[in-house]
Scaffold this active site. Structure first.
Site, PDB file in Angstrom:
ATOM      1  N   HIS A  44       6.801   5.319   3.707  1.00  0.00           N
ATOM      2  CA  HIS A  44       7.531   6.119   4.298  1.00  0.00           C
ATOM      3  C   HIS A  44       7.321   6.790   5.738  1.00  0.00           C
ATOM      4  O   HIS A  44       5.963   7.001   6.015  1.00  0.00           O
ATOM      5  CB  HIS A  44       8.135   7.492   3.392  1.00  0.00           C
ATOM      6  CG  HIS A  44       6.777   7.802   2.751  1.00  0.00           C
ATOM      7  ND1 HIS A  44       5.882   7.521   1.748  1.00  0.00           N
ATOM      8  CD2 HIS A  44       6.279   9.053   3.124  1.00  0.00           C
ATOM      9  CE1 HIS A  44       4.814   8.155   1.799  1.00  0.00           C
ATOM     10  NE2 HIS A  44       5.204   9.012   1.946  1.00  0.00           N
ATOM     11  N   ARG A  48       6.612   3.069  11.999  1.00  0.00           N
ATOM     12  CA  ARG A  48       5.134   2.990  12.279  1.00  0.00           C
ATOM     13  C   ARG A  48       4.897   2.162  13.793  1.00  0.00           C
ATOM     14  O   ARG A  48       5.934   1.378  14.097  1.00  0.00           O
ATOM     15  CB  ARG A  48       5.527   1.437  10.745  1.00  0.00           C
ATOM     16  CG  ARG A  48       5.577   1.682  10.082  1.00  0.00           C
ATOM     17  CD  ARG A  48       4.415   2.232   9.448  1.00  0.00           C
ATOM     18  NE  ARG A  48       4.229   2.455   7.882  1.00  0.00           N
ATOM     19  CZ  ARG A  48       4.188   4.300   7.756  1.00  0.00           C
ATOM     20  NH1 ARG A  48       4.624   5.044   8.659  1.00  0.00           N
ATOM     21  NH2 ARG A  48       4.174   4.426   6.057  1.00  0.00           N
ATOM     22  N   LYS A 263       4.899  13.238  16.000  1.00  0.00           N
ATOM     23  CA  LYS A 263       3.943  12.937  15.077  1.00  0.00           C
ATOM     24  C   LYS A 263       2.898  12.254  15.184  1.00  0.00           C
ATOM     25  O   LYS A 263       2.670  11.011  15.998  1.00  0.00           O
ATOM     26  CB  LYS A 263       4.612  11.560  13.791  1.00  0.00           C
ATOM     27  CG  LYS A 263       4.209  11.374  13.364  1.00  0.00           C
ATOM     28  CD  LYS A 263       5.015  10.617  12.005  1.00  0.00           C
ATOM     29  CE  LYS A 263       5.308   8.823  12.403  1.00  0.00           C
ATOM     30  NZ  LYS A 263       5.037   8.309  10.788  1.00  0.00           N
ATOM     31  N   HIS A 267      -6.265   6.979  11.199  1.00  0.00           N
ATOM     32  CA  HIS A 267      -6.345   6.126  11.014  1.00  0.00           C
ATOM     33  C   HIS A 267      -7.734   5.785   9.618  1.00  0.00           C
ATOM     34  O   HIS A 267      -7.978   5.034   8.677  1.00  0.00           O
ATOM     35  CB  HIS A 267      -6.122   4.541  11.621  1.00  0.00           C
ATOM     36  CG  HIS A 267      -6.250   3.233  10.843  1.00  0.00           C
ATOM     37  ND1 HIS A 267      -5.662   2.992  10.116  1.00  0.00           N
ATOM     38  CD2 HIS A 267      -7.401   2.919  11.294  1.00  0.00           C
ATOM     39  CE1 HIS A 267      -5.711   1.850   9.655  1.00  0.00           C
ATOM     40  NE2 HIS A 267      -7.336   1.232  10.187  1.00  0.00           N
ATOM     41  N   CYS A 312       0.674   9.691   2.206  1.00  0.00           N
ATOM     42  CA  CYS A 312       1.719   8.541   2.163  1.00  0.00           C
ATOM     43  C   CYS A 312      -0.355   7.690   1.211  1.00  0.00           C
ATOM     44  O   CYS A 312      -1.740   8.220   1.843  1.00  0.00           O
ATOM     45  CB  CYS A 312       1.275   7.915   3.406  1.00  0.00           C
ATOM     46  SG  CYS A 312       2.555   6.155   3.265  1.00  0.00           S
ATOM     47  N   LYS A 345       3.896  -3.519  10.699  1.00  0.00           N
ATOM     48  CA  LYS A 345       4.261  -4.425  11.660  1.00  0.00           C
ATOM     49  C   LYS A 345       4.879  -5.389  11.878  1.00  0.00           C
ATOM     50  O   LYS A 345       5.200  -6.487  12.111  1.00  0.00           O
ATOM     51  CB  LYS A 345       3.741  -4.065  13.047  1.00  0.00           C
ATOM     52  CG  LYS A 345       2.176  -5.104  13.212  1.00  0.00           C
ATOM     53  CD  LYS A 345       1.261  -4.474  13.536  1.00  0.00           C
ATOM     54  CE  LYS A 345       0.569  -3.161  13.512  1.00  0.00           C
ATOM     55  NZ  LYS A 345      -0.204  -2.567  13.473  1.00  0.00           N
TER      56      LYS A 345
HETATM   57  C1  LIG Z   1       0.308   7.393   6.976  1.00  0.00           C
HETATM   58  C2  LIG Z   1       0.481   5.689   7.056  1.00  0.00           C
HETATM   59  C3  LIG Z   1       0.683   5.127   8.566  1.00  0.00           C
HETATM   60  C4  LIG Z   1       0.737   4.075   8.915  1.00  0.00           C
HETATM   61  N1  LIG Z   1       1.326   3.323  10.432  1.00  0.00           N
HETATM   62  C5  LIG Z   1       1.276   2.192  10.649  1.00  0.00           C
HETATM   63  C6  LIG Z   1       1.737   1.580  11.814  1.00  0.00           C
HETATM   64  O1  LIG Z   1       1.956   2.587  12.842  1.00  0.00           O
HETATM   65  N2  LIG Z   1       1.901   0.177  11.847  1.00  0.00           N
HETATM   66  C7  LIG Z   1       1.408  -0.423  11.090  1.00  0.00           C
HETATM   67  O2  LIG Z   1       1.661  -1.877  11.762  1.00  0.00           O
HETATM   68  N3  LIG Z   1       1.368   0.043   9.309  1.00  0.00           N
HETATM   69  C8  LIG Z   1       1.281   1.155   9.442  1.00  0.00           C
HETATM   70  N4  LIG Z   1       0.499   1.659   8.121  1.00  0.00           N
HETATM   71  C9  LIG Z   1       0.604   1.131   7.244  1.00  0.00           C
HETATM   72  C10 LIG Z   1       1.519  -0.158   6.043  1.00  0.00           C
HETATM   73  O3  LIG Z   1       3.343   0.983   5.919  1.00  0.00           O
HETATM   74  C11 LIG Z   1       1.092  -0.242   5.153  1.00  0.00           C
HETATM   75  O4  LIG Z   1       0.527  -1.867   5.507  1.00  0.00           O
HETATM   76  C12 LIG Z   1       2.591  -1.314   4.639  1.00  0.00           C
HETATM   77  O5  LIG Z   1       3.747   0.173   4.203  1.00  0.00           O
HETATM   78  C13 LIG Z   1       2.059  -1.715   2.901  1.00  0.00           C
HETATM   79  O6  LIG Z   1       3.471  -2.332   2.309  1.00  0.00           O
HETATM   80  P1  LIG Z   1       3.194  -3.353   1.159  1.00  0.00           P
HETATM   81  O7  LIG Z   1       4.180  -3.472   0.981  1.00  0.00           O
HETATM   82  O8  LIG Z   1       1.962  -3.180   0.713  1.00  0.00           O
HETATM   83  O9  LIG Z   1       3.333  -1.470   0.250  1.00  0.00           O
HETATM   84  P2  LIG Z   1       4.414  -1.036  -0.436  1.00  0.00           P
HETATM   85  O10 LIG Z   1       5.601  -0.985   0.928  1.00  0.00           O
HETATM   86  O11 LIG Z   1       4.057   0.586  -0.318  1.00  0.00           O
HETATM   87  O12 LIG Z   1       5.834  -1.484  -1.515  1.00  0.00           O
HETATM   88  C14 LIG Z   1       4.916  -1.317  -2.766  1.00  0.00           C
HETATM   89  C15 LIG Z   1       5.878  -1.448  -3.372  1.00  0.00           C
HETATM   90  O13 LIG Z   1       5.075  -2.526  -4.810  1.00  0.00           O
HETATM   91  C16 LIG Z   1       6.167  -1.237  -6.114  1.00  0.00           C
HETATM   92  N5  LIG Z   1       4.904  -1.746  -7.024  1.00  0.00           N
HETATM   93  C17 LIG Z   1       3.536  -1.488  -7.536  1.00  0.00           C
HETATM   94  N6  LIG Z   1       3.616  -1.533  -8.842  1.00  0.00           N
HETATM   95  C18 LIG Z   1       4.495  -1.630  -9.339  1.00  0.00           C
HETATM   96  C19 LIG Z   1       4.688  -2.909 -10.183  1.00  0.00           C
HETATM   97  N7  LIG Z   1       4.435  -2.812 -11.214  1.00  0.00           N
HETATM   98  N8  LIG Z   1       5.949  -3.072 -10.808  1.00  0.00           N
HETATM   99  C20 LIG Z   1       7.040  -3.123  -9.926  1.00  0.00           C
HETATM  100  N9  LIG Z   1       6.965  -2.228  -8.073  1.00  0.00           N
HETATM  101  C21 LIG Z   1       5.495  -1.739  -8.103  1.00  0.00           C
HETATM  102  C22 LIG Z   1       6.099  -0.238  -5.228  1.00  0.00           C
HETATM  103  O14 LIG Z   1       7.034   0.773  -5.684  1.00  0.00           O
HETATM  104  C23 LIG Z   1       6.084  -0.433  -4.018  1.00  0.00           C
HETATM  105  O15 LIG Z   1       7.464  -0.194  -3.644  1.00  0.00           O
HETATM  106  C24 LIG Z   1       0.752   3.386   7.492  1.00  0.00           C
HETATM  107  C25 LIG Z   1       0.623   3.356   6.521  1.00  0.00           C
HETATM  108  C26 LIG Z   1       0.753   4.750   6.224  1.00  0.00           C
HETATM  109  C27 LIG Z   1       0.427   5.448   4.678  1.00  0.00           C
END
Ligand SMILES: Cc1cc2nc3c(=O)[nH]c(=O)nc-3n(C[C@H](O)[C@H](O)[C@H](O)COP(=O)(O)OP(=O)(O)OC[C@H]3O[C@@H](n4cnc5c(N)ncnc54)[C@H](O)[C@@H]3O)c2cc1C
Length: 375
Positions: A44, A48, A263, A267, A312, A345
């Site tokens: 959220h 990004r 914003k 990191h 976050c 990304k």
């Molecule tokens: C502040 C911030 C800034 C960032 N800036 C950048 C940027 O500029 N550029 C960039 O490339 N990346 C950036 N990132 C990193 C990027 O956003 C993350 O690497 C990416 O969103 C991770 O994706 P994910 O699918 O691993 O996690 P998420 O998107 O969090 O998805 C994981 C999902 O798993 C679900 N889940 C967990 N456990 C269970 C379970 N037991 N049963 C069912 N569901 C479950 C959760 O509810 C969630 O929806 C940033 C991150 C943050 C926090």
């Protein structure tokens, strides 16, 4: 109920995987603890950065270029603008590894890059003041992604290809049998031939307790905030997204989109947390505001007035390289974890790679850098 593939975690990586698997004709179920896009994980905060000349190493470049193509495909398939080509300004000390990696990535892959000294950066964006020994590497083809809208777009497309998405359905138990996987939530039991685990900050505990895989995965609290900025100078058509390596830390930021302000976030650093426990809000931890202010005072001194901040989570792995691989014991389980604050990304290309791993056991873009073998 029986499925070809179940995806645990329908966030950034999982939702994209759900789309690619459903599009390939797989009967796909996505389960998520919440209702993605949501504000409980890592995706959220609206935007990004997508950078191409990669400071973290040139091995990421083919993957990010594929991701960029897939974001364009997603825009075309949905008719939504998800990417803004603001350009990205990378700033650091001349000769540092950070700057060297950006320059070598751009040379190796013929990426457009304008290398500027501190004065040239100031001439182009008078809001930015840099020490004399800093350089700016501007990537004109890079920009920003509307992260929540990207997930929403993949959600709609996955459903249109027949995927089932169950929200507020946290996976509580996984059993792997010889010919199938059994997944339990509090309410129901599901069966499938294959599994994708993309549980973000919850991956470490889930993999260790339910899939017998102990990895050094943790979750870290992160903050970011919006500041008032003169729209004439800092809007996304005038001002780039940015990524600064400074002696105080690594900071990133976004131009104002739709009048929201500039914003900024940091990191590196942040406190390790338990993703199931509520985190302190922005400003409740000493240093939340001061940290961003000292960066702005040093490098973007016109930006002063804080509007509001948010928190976050980063799912972290010590080497900050991703895990995109099959489970070492179970070739029907693909894992995407440890995106360490720079994964969004890539999420379109990660979704495609997870789908490829489940369907054929391999991917057309080399994933060896993200292999579990390194542990
Ligand atoms: C502040 C911030 C800034 C960032 N800036 C950048 C940027 O500029 N550029 C960039 O490339 N990346 C950036 N990132 C990193 C990027 O956003 C993350 O690497 C990416 O969103 C991770 O994706 P994910 O699918 O691993 O996690 P998420 O998107 O969090 O998805 C994981 C999902 O798993 C679900 N889940 C967990 N456990 C269970 C379970 N037991 N049963 C069912 N569901 C479950 C959760 O509810 C969630 O929806 C940033 C991150 C943050 C926090």
């Amino acid at each position: 109920m029986n499925f070809d593939v179940i995806i645990i975690g329908a966030g950034s990586m999982g939702m994209a995987a759900g789309y690619f698997l459903a599009k390939s004709g797989k009967k796909t179920l996505l389960l998520d603890s919440f209702n993605p896009p949501h504000n409980k994980g890592s995706h959220h905060g609206e935007t990004r950065i997508i950078r191409h000349a990669y400071a973290e190493g040139e091995e990421y470049v083919p993957f990010v270029l594929r991701a960029q193509e897939l974001w364009t495909d997603l825009e075309q398939a949905t008719g939504k603008q998800l990417f803004l080509q603001t350009g990205v300004l990378n700033v650091g000390e001349e000769g540092s590894e950070f700057i060297r990696n950006i320059i070598s990535s751009s040379e190796k892959y013929s990426l457009p890059l304008d290398i500027m000294n501190a004065e040239e950066v100031y001439q182009r964006w008078p809001g930015i003041t840099l020490p004399g020994d800093y350089v700016g590497c501007f990537e004109p083809a890079s920009g920003i992604l509307k992260s929540e809208e990207c997930i929403q777009a993949y959600k709609e497309l996955a459903e249109s290809h027949g995927a089932t998405i169950l929200t507020n359905s946290r996976v509580q138990d996984i059993s792997v049998l010889a010919d199938r996987v059994i997944i339990k939530t509090d309410e129901e039991t599901f069966y499938s031939d294959a599994l994708v685990v993309s549980a973000g900050s919850w991956s470490g505990e889930l993999l260790s307790t339910m899939l017998d895989l102990d990895l050094p995965l943790t979750a870290v609290r992160k903050t970011f905030a919006w500041f008032d900025a003169d729209e004439n100078s800092y809007n996304h058509e005038q001002f780039p997204a940015f990524n600064f390596e400074t002696p105080e830390g690594i900071y990133y930021g976004f131009p104002s989109t739709d009048g929201c302000g500039l914003k900024v976030g940091r990191h590196d650093g942040g406190d390790e947390i338990n993703p199931d426990e509520s985190m302190q809000e922005f400003g409740e931890v000493a240093g939340d505001k001061e940290d961003l202010r000292q960066f702005l005072n040093g490098y973007l001194p016109e930006i002063q007035q804080l509007k509001y901040g948010k928190i976050c989570m980063y799912p972290m792995i010590p080497d900050e390289k991703f895990i995109i691989d099959l489970h070492p014991k179970y070739p029907n389980i693909a894992i995407a974890a440890g995106f360490s604050g720079h994964g969004f990304k890539f999420s379109s290309a990660v979704g495609q790679a997870l789908s490829n791993l489940i369907i054929s056991g391999k991917n057309d873009i080399d994933l060896s850098h993200f292999s579990l073998k390194r542990f």
